[in-house]
Write a protein that holds these residues in place. Structure first.
Motif, PDB file in Angstrom:
ATOM      1  N   LEU A  50       0.825  -1.209   0.000  1.00 40.81           N
ATOM      2  CA  LEU A  50       0.000   0.000   0.000  1.00 40.81           C
ATOM      3  C   LEU A  50       0.857   1.258   0.000  1.00 40.81           C
ATOM      4  CD1 LEU A  50      -2.826  -1.070   2.489  1.00 40.81           C
ATOM      5  CD2 LEU A  50      -3.008  -0.785   0.014  1.00 40.81           C
ATOM      6  N   LEU A  51       1.957   1.235   0.744  1.00 39.91           N
ATOM      7  CA  LEU A  51       2.856   2.392   0.752  1.00 39.91           C
ATOM      8  C   LEU A  51       3.428   2.656  -0.632  1.00 39.91           C
ATOM      9  CD1 LEU A  51       4.885   1.969   4.071  1.00 39.91           C
ATOM     10  CD2 LEU A  51       3.328   3.831   3.507  1.00 39.91           C
ATOM     11  N   VAL A  52       3.901   1.609  -1.273  1.00 41.08           N
ATOM     12  CA  VAL A  52       4.499   1.769  -2.599  1.00 41.08           C
ATOM     13  C   VAL A  52       3.443   2.175  -3.625  1.00 41.08           C
ATOM     14  CG1 VAL A  52       5.677   0.536  -4.459  1.00 41.08           C
ATOM     15  CG2 VAL A  52       6.392   0.182  -2.092  1.00 41.08           C
ATOM     16  N   SER A  53       2.246   1.606  -3.542  1.00 46.41           N
ATOM     17  CA  SER A  53       1.200   1.931  -4.509  1.00 46.41           C
ATOM     18  C   SER A  53       0.744   3.379  -4.369  1.00 46.41           C
ATOM     19  CB  SER A  53       0.010   0.984  -4.328  1.00 46.41           C
ATOM     20  OG  SER A  53       0.396  -0.359  -4.518  1.00 46.41           O
ATOM     21  N   GLN A  54       0.440   3.794  -3.156  1.00 48.22           N
ATOM     22  CA  GLN A  54      -0.030   5.161  -2.949  1.00 48.22           C
ATOM     23  C   GLN A  54       1.048   6.179  -3.287  1.00 48.22           C
ATOM     24  OE1 GLN A  54      -0.812   6.483   1.105  1.00 48.22           O
ATOM     25  NE2 GLN A  54      -2.802   7.261   0.443  1.00 48.22           N
ATOM     26  N   GLY A  55       2.258   5.965  -2.774  1.00 47.50           N
ATOM     27  CA  GLY A  55       3.335   6.908  -3.056  1.00 47.50           C
ATOM     28  C   GLY A  55       3.718   6.935  -4.522  1.00 47.50           C
ATOM     29  N   GLY A  56       3.735   5.760  -5.188  1.00 49.31           N
ATOM     30  CA  GLY A  56       4.107   5.729  -6.592  1.00 49.31           C
ATOM     31  C   GLY A  56       3.097   6.429  -7.488  1.00 49.31           C
ATOM     32  N   LEU A  57       1.810   6.255  -7.233  1.00 44.83           N
ATOM     33  CA  LEU A  57       0.793   6.911  -8.060  1.00 44.83           C
ATOM     34  C   LEU A  57       0.787   8.426  -7.853  1.00 44.83           C
ATOM     35  CD1 LEU A  57      -2.129   4.345  -7.755  1.00 44.83           C
ATOM     36  CD2 LEU A  57      -0.720   4.829  -9.765  1.00 44.83           C
ATOM     37  N   LEU A  58       0.954   8.853  -6.606  1.00 40.75           N
ATOM     38  CA  LEU A  58       1.052  10.300  -6.367  1.00 40.75           C
ATOM     39  C   LEU A  58       2.298  10.877  -7.023  1.00 40.75           C
ATOM     40  CD1 LEU A  58      -0.131  10.635  -2.661  1.00 40.75           C
ATOM     41  CD2 LEU A  58      -1.360  11.319  -4.729  1.00 40.75           C
TER      42      LEU A  58
END
Length: 387
Positions: free
Chosen positions: A90-98
């Motif tokens: 979740l950290l990687v997904s949220q940070g990567g999309l932002l």
């Protein structure tokens, strides 16, 4: 002499073959403690007697209990590992999309955003390592001398250092979300990204599942009081996030902030709703610190009331009341939620104050009753009363 010597040898051999043959038999009516020879024989028999069935059964039951606990420990470890993996995903997904939104639609240097995400992931990995170490020390009976919760003898509980992990996430997430919401990047996302605003809303709301995975990754006792306390705080935080983000979504959808323009311009309402949403996102830092503390204190209740009540529910209630009375907007059910949460916080604080006053009175009365028992009770009672 030779006959006497042979007689003594026969007597010694008879004693070796049957030690109880020449022991004096007690009389039927004799009463009293056993003789020293009988005690010596009893201790010798106890020393050479094999272990009894009860002793062997207790040892077997202890081994069976440890063997039965092994699957539970393995299941708990697997469950914790699963939620830790979900946290990193979740950290990687949220940070990567932002980062994708910011890099694609701005001229800002991309290395700064990616470096921020790497710092957050590294901080969470360090948190999980420190938390596991604290649990091992607590299981072995050790105490960390330099613990941030009160020095030597501090409590190394399930949620130790969890507030630091969430604080790192909030510090990295807040500027990204504010930059997208408060600039024209959101319009570009709606026009050029496949999912548009729906995808951006899903990315923003990933913080709630991330908090849920964090709580379950560090929880040990699934039926404990701290576990239920964390779930109740998580539910309240989710309601605050949903309330604040629904207001942000309504302001984004209307564009002008309402049906009719009021005396306050619409951008100010949008800024206020965004600030309240980010404040609600940072509120778990307070109650996570409270869960990690060794003992509940009234000052943490004050901090929780200020963070969730005065900084979240009160501004949301004010903005919604302004929309209803000044801009002729619809009455939202979240207004009743804001009033209810404010009333519950005030009631809980008043209960804690009354309980603390009752504890002080109980300690005072106990001190007076103990001093009354001594010869100088009257003088000691006056001293306690003056102190």
């Amino acid at each position: 002499m030779i006959a006497d010597f042979a007689k003594d040898n026969r007597k010694a051999s008879r004693l070796a073959g049957n030690p109880s043959s020449d022991l004096p038999s007690p009389s039927p009516g004799a009463a009293g403690p056993p003789s020293g020879r009988r005690e010596t024989r009893a201790s010798w028999e106890d020393g050479v007697r094999p272990p009894t069935t009860r002793t062997m059964a207790s040892a077997d039951s202890g081994q069976a209990g440890s063997a039965a606990d092994a699957p539970l420990v393995a299941a708990s470890w697997a469950r914790s590992l699963l939620y830790k993996v979900l946290c990193f995903l979740l950290l990687v997904s949220q940070g990567g999309l932002l980062d994708f939104y910011l890099i694609a639609f701005t001229d800002l240097y991309w290395c700064s955003w990616i470096a921020t995400d790497l710092v957050v992931v590294s901080g969470w990995a360090l948190f999980f390592v420190k938390n596991a170490r604290g649990k091992r020390e607590r299981a072995c009976g050790f105490r960390q001398k330099g613990s941030p919760h009160g020095g030597a003898g501090a409590h190394l509980g399930e949620f130790t250092y969890a507030y630091l992990a969430w604080l790192v996430h909030v510090m990295a997430f807040t500027p990204k979300a504010a930059l997208v919401l408060e600039t024209s990047i959101l319009d570009l996302v709606a026009l050029q990204v496949p999912l548009g605003l729906t995808g951006f809303k899903a990315v923003i709301l990933l913080s709630a599942p991330l908090l849920f995975c964090l709580l379950n990754a560090v929880a040990e006792d699934l039926n404990g009081a701290i576990r239920h306390r964390s779930q109740s705080c998580f539910t309240a935080t989710c309601l605050d996030l949903l309330d604040s983000f629904s207001l942000v979504e309504a302001l984004l959808r209307n564009g002008d902030g309402g049906v009719d323009d009021g005396p306050v311009p619409a951008p100010y309402l949008k800024h206020a709703a965004t600030a309240v949403y980010l404040t609600a996102l940072a509120a778990p830092v307070v109650w996570l610190y409270e869960l990690a503390a060794s003992a509940p204190r009234r000052r943490w209740l004050w901090a929780r009331l200020v963070s969730t009540g005065l900084l979240v529910n009160a501004p949301l209630l004010a903005v919604r009341c302004f929309q209803v009375y000044a801009q002729r907007g619809p009455v939202s059910v979240f207004m009743f939620k804001n009033v209810f949460f404010l009333a519950c916080g005030a009631l809980e604080l008043s209960e804690q104050c009354v309980a603390a006053r009752a504890r002080r009175r109980a300690r005072f009365s106990r001190g007076v009753s103990e001093n009354d028992m001594c010869p100088h009770g009257y003088v000691n009672t006056l001293a306690v009363a003056q102190s």
